[in-house]
Design an enzyme around this catalytic site. Structure first.
Site, short mmCIF file in Angstrom:
data_model
loop_
_atom_site.label_atom_id
_atom_site.label_comp_id
_atom_site.label_asym_id
_atom_site.label_seq_id
_atom_site.Cartn_x
_atom_site.Cartn_y
_atom_site.Cartn_z
N HIS A 33 -3.29 -2.11 -0.45
CA HIS A 33 -3.57 -1.23 0.69
C HIS A 33 -2.50 -0.16 0.70
O HIS A 33 -1.33 -0.47 0.91
CB HIS A 33 -3.50 -2.02 2.01
CG HIS A 33 -4.44 -3.18 2.08
ND1 HIS A 33 -5.68 -3.11 2.68
CD2 HIS A 33 -4.33 -4.45 1.62
CE1 HIS A 33 -6.29 -4.30 2.60
NE2 HIS A 33 -5.49 -5.13 1.95
N ARG A 52 -2.68 2.77 2.58
CA ARG A 52 -2.52 3.29 3.96
C ARG A 52 -2.75 4.78 4.15
O ARG A 52 -2.52 5.29 5.25
CB ARG A 52 -1.12 2.95 4.50
CG ARG A 52 -0.70 1.48 4.38
CD ARG A 52 -1.66 0.58 5.09
NE ARG A 52 -1.11 -0.77 5.28
CZ ARG A 52 -1.88 -1.83 5.49
NH1 ARG A 52 -3.19 -1.72 5.54
NH2 ARG A 52 -1.34 -3.01 5.68
N ASN A 95 -9.62 0.00 4.16
CA ASN A 95 -9.33 -0.05 5.61
C ASN A 95 -8.21 0.91 6.02
O ASN A 95 -7.24 0.52 6.66
CB ASN A 95 -9.01 -1.49 6.05
CG ASN A 95 -7.84 -2.10 5.29
OD1 ASN A 95 -7.53 -1.69 4.17
ND2 ASN A 95 -7.18 -3.07 5.89
N HIS A 121 -13.58 -10.34 1.57
CA HIS A 121 -12.59 -11.06 2.39
C HIS A 121 -13.40 -12.07 3.20
O HIS A 121 -14.12 -11.70 4.12
CB HIS A 121 -11.86 -10.07 3.29
CG HIS A 121 -10.87 -10.70 4.22
ND1 HIS A 121 -9.57 -10.28 4.30
CD2 HIS A 121 -10.97 -11.72 5.10
CE1 HIS A 121 -8.91 -11.02 5.19
NE2 HIS A 121 -9.75 -11.89 5.70
N HIS A 163 -8.27 -13.33 -2.33
CA HIS A 163 -7.23 -14.20 -1.76
C HIS A 163 -7.74 -15.53 -1.21
O HIS A 163 -7.68 -15.79 -0.01
CB HIS A 163 -6.38 -13.48 -0.71
CG HIS A 163 -7.12 -12.57 0.23
ND1 HIS A 163 -8.36 -12.85 0.77
CD2 HIS A 163 -6.76 -11.37 0.74
CE1 HIS A 163 -8.72 -11.86 1.56
NE2 HIS A 163 -7.78 -10.95 1.55
N ASP A 177 -2.57 -8.21 -2.90
CA ASP A 177 -2.89 -7.88 -1.51
C ASP A 177 -1.70 -7.18 -0.84
O ASP A 177 -1.31 -7.52 0.27
CB ASP A 177 -3.34 -9.11 -0.70
CG ASP A 177 -3.97 -8.70 0.63
OD1 ASP A 177 -4.22 -7.50 0.85
OD2 ASP A 177 -4.21 -9.60 1.46
N HIS A 194 3.42 -3.27 6.31
CA HIS A 194 3.57 -2.93 7.73
C HIS A 194 5.07 -2.74 7.95
O HIS A 194 5.87 -3.37 7.25
CB HIS A 194 3.07 -4.06 8.63
CG HIS A 194 1.61 -4.34 8.50
ND1 HIS A 194 0.63 -3.50 8.99
CD2 HIS A 194 0.95 -5.36 7.91
CE1 HIS A 194 -0.57 -4.00 8.71
NE2 HIS A 194 -0.41 -5.13 8.05
#
Ligand code: DOR
Length: 444
Positions: free
Chosen positions: A64, A66, A96, A181, A235, A306, A310
């Site tokens: 990810h 971002r 996402n 997922h 995952h 994965d 954050h």
């Protein structure tokens, strides 16, 4: 006539389809053009790989990054810089973001943003939704698209396909393997109070329990069978899913992450708090053992990181407001090399899981193995280096790693993307020149 190469990598121990062999590797026009004893060849550049291992570049098929919308955590430049430092030569980026990648315009935007800013090759997954379900057959063939991603349970962002009817429409629209997922949204909703009543990340695997994962995977496999659509379960975390997936290798491939193979509850939550919080969660020792058994017996197809950065500030919010996910693209290879050094898997198996596996599962054209004609995506590893992973070495914008403090044996010392040396001794070199990954049967 004497052979001439752009780059010659001399005398490394290369992990090839024929086994681990000492070989020279000749690179011409970005591709592997010669293997064997090339000591008589001319080359513009030479790299001495004596005492080093040479692996195919790692393909991290779940990251990810971002961008757009969440650049305070990561962007395409910082995330792919971290990848190159970790021996990763291609990444598949998840949809996402903000906005989510759910149509050709959003995909084209990501490809445009990537131009001249990515340190490794990239491809993007398109997120499935109720609205776009019937158009995915067109979207999955777009250049730079790694395939379709389904969130059956909600995680970071708003992408969600929670009901069987929509999921069936998604599976009927297209032919490529769909990445999923698998967590059951109705059960997550039912049990949400469990997380809210206990303000501690240790509650995470109780809220998002084994049954939540197993139920979704069971529903998915039933629909994959009805529609004859291959699926890839991302995952995987439970012993129950491993048993189920072993019964359906003709329909479903599976991924595990280094963190699910390395950490176990409750210890990880006591030590790392919300840094260990991710979806699906890190579970107890019996599940970790089942995942290792699945690695040993060939049930696992792919290891993906994965990578889900954050900020520490966000992670410091009281659980369950703390976001789920941890960075991992830069540490995946070092962590897994440590597992090799500890005797938990063989190097050849690791290469299958990190390189050939993702290429096979996603239908990548020309990557994932050291063979003549393939892209010259390579990582040189020094097996003698011993290091402790630290937050300070993390290039991801989030600036931390759940593996901080872990001693590892073996370290990537050079990363080569299509013949370009992009990392040497922990330094990035040249300009970001990553390109879109190509896929079999899809226009480039
Ligand atoms: O823990 C997770 N974080 N799991 C996901 O599925 C999404 C990811 C994220 O984007 O933060």
């Amino acid at each position: 006539m004497q052979e001439a190469f752009d780059l010659l990598i001399r005398q490394g121990r290369a992990v090839t389809p024929a086994g681990v062999v000492e070989t020279d590797i000749g690179v011409r026009a970005g591709r592997i053009a010669g293997l064997g004893d090339l000591s008589a060849a001319r080359s513009a550049e030479t790299l001495d790989a004596r005492r080093l291992l040479v692996l195919p570049g790692v393909i991290d098929s779940q990251v990810h990054l971002r961008e757009p919308g969440l650049e305070h955590k990561e962007d395409l430049e910082t995330g792919t810089a971290a990848a190159a430092l970790g021996g990763v030569t291609a990444v598949f980026e998840m949809p996402n973001t903000k906005p989510a990648t759910t149509d050709p315009g959003a995909l084209e935007d990501k490809l445009r943003r990537a131009r001249g800013r990515v340190w490794c090759d990239v491809a993007f997954l398109v997120g499935a939704s109720r609205e776009n379900a019937d158009r995915l057959v067109e979207y999955e063939r777009l250049p730079g698209c790694a395939g379709i991603k389904v969130f059956m349970g909600s995680s970071t962002g708003s992408l969600l396909v929670e009901d069987d009817e929509t999921l069936e429409r998604v599976l009927r629209s297209g032919v490529r393997r769909v990445a999923v997922h698998a967590e059951d949204e109705p059960r997550l909703r039912e049990r949400r109070t469990l997380a809210e009543s206990r303000h501690e990340p240790a509650a995470h695997p109780d809220w998002r329990d084994e049954e939540t994962a197993l139920r979704a995977t069971r529903r998915l496999l039933a629909l994959a069978a009805t529609t004859s659509r291959p699926v890839h379960v991302l995952h995987v975390t439970t012993a129950g899913e491993v048993l189920l997936l072993a019964e359906h290798k003709d329909l479903a491939s599976m991924e595990v992450t280094p963190q699910h193979l390395t950490f176990a509850a409750p210890e990880c939550y006591e030590r790392l708090g919300s840094r260990a919080q991710m979806n699906p969660p890190i579970r107890g020792e019996e599940h970790r053992a089942a995942l290792w058994h699945a690695v040993e017996t060939g049930i696992v197809d792919v290891i993906g990181s994965d990578h889900a950065p954050h900020t520490l500030e966000e992670k410091a919010r009281p659980y369950p407001a703390s976001p789920s996910g941890m960075p991992g693209v830069q540490t995946m290879l070092p962590v897994m090399l440590e597992h090799v050094a500890a005797g938990r898997l063989r190097l050849e198996r690791l290469v299958d899981l990190l390189c050939a596996g993702p290429a096979r599962v996603y239908g990548v054209a020309g990557k994932g193995r050291i063979a003549v004609g393939y892209d010259a995506d390579l990582v040189l590893v020094d097996p003698r280096i011993e290091r402790t992973i630290e937050d300070a070495m993390v290039r991801s914008r989030c600036g931390w790693t759940p593996f901080a403090g872990m001693p590892v044996r073996g370290w990537p010392v050079a990363t080569i993307v299509r013949g370009h040396l992009v990392m040497r001794d922990d330094e990035l070199l040249g300009e970001p020149a990553g390109r879109p990954v190509r896929f079999l049967g899809c226009p480039a």
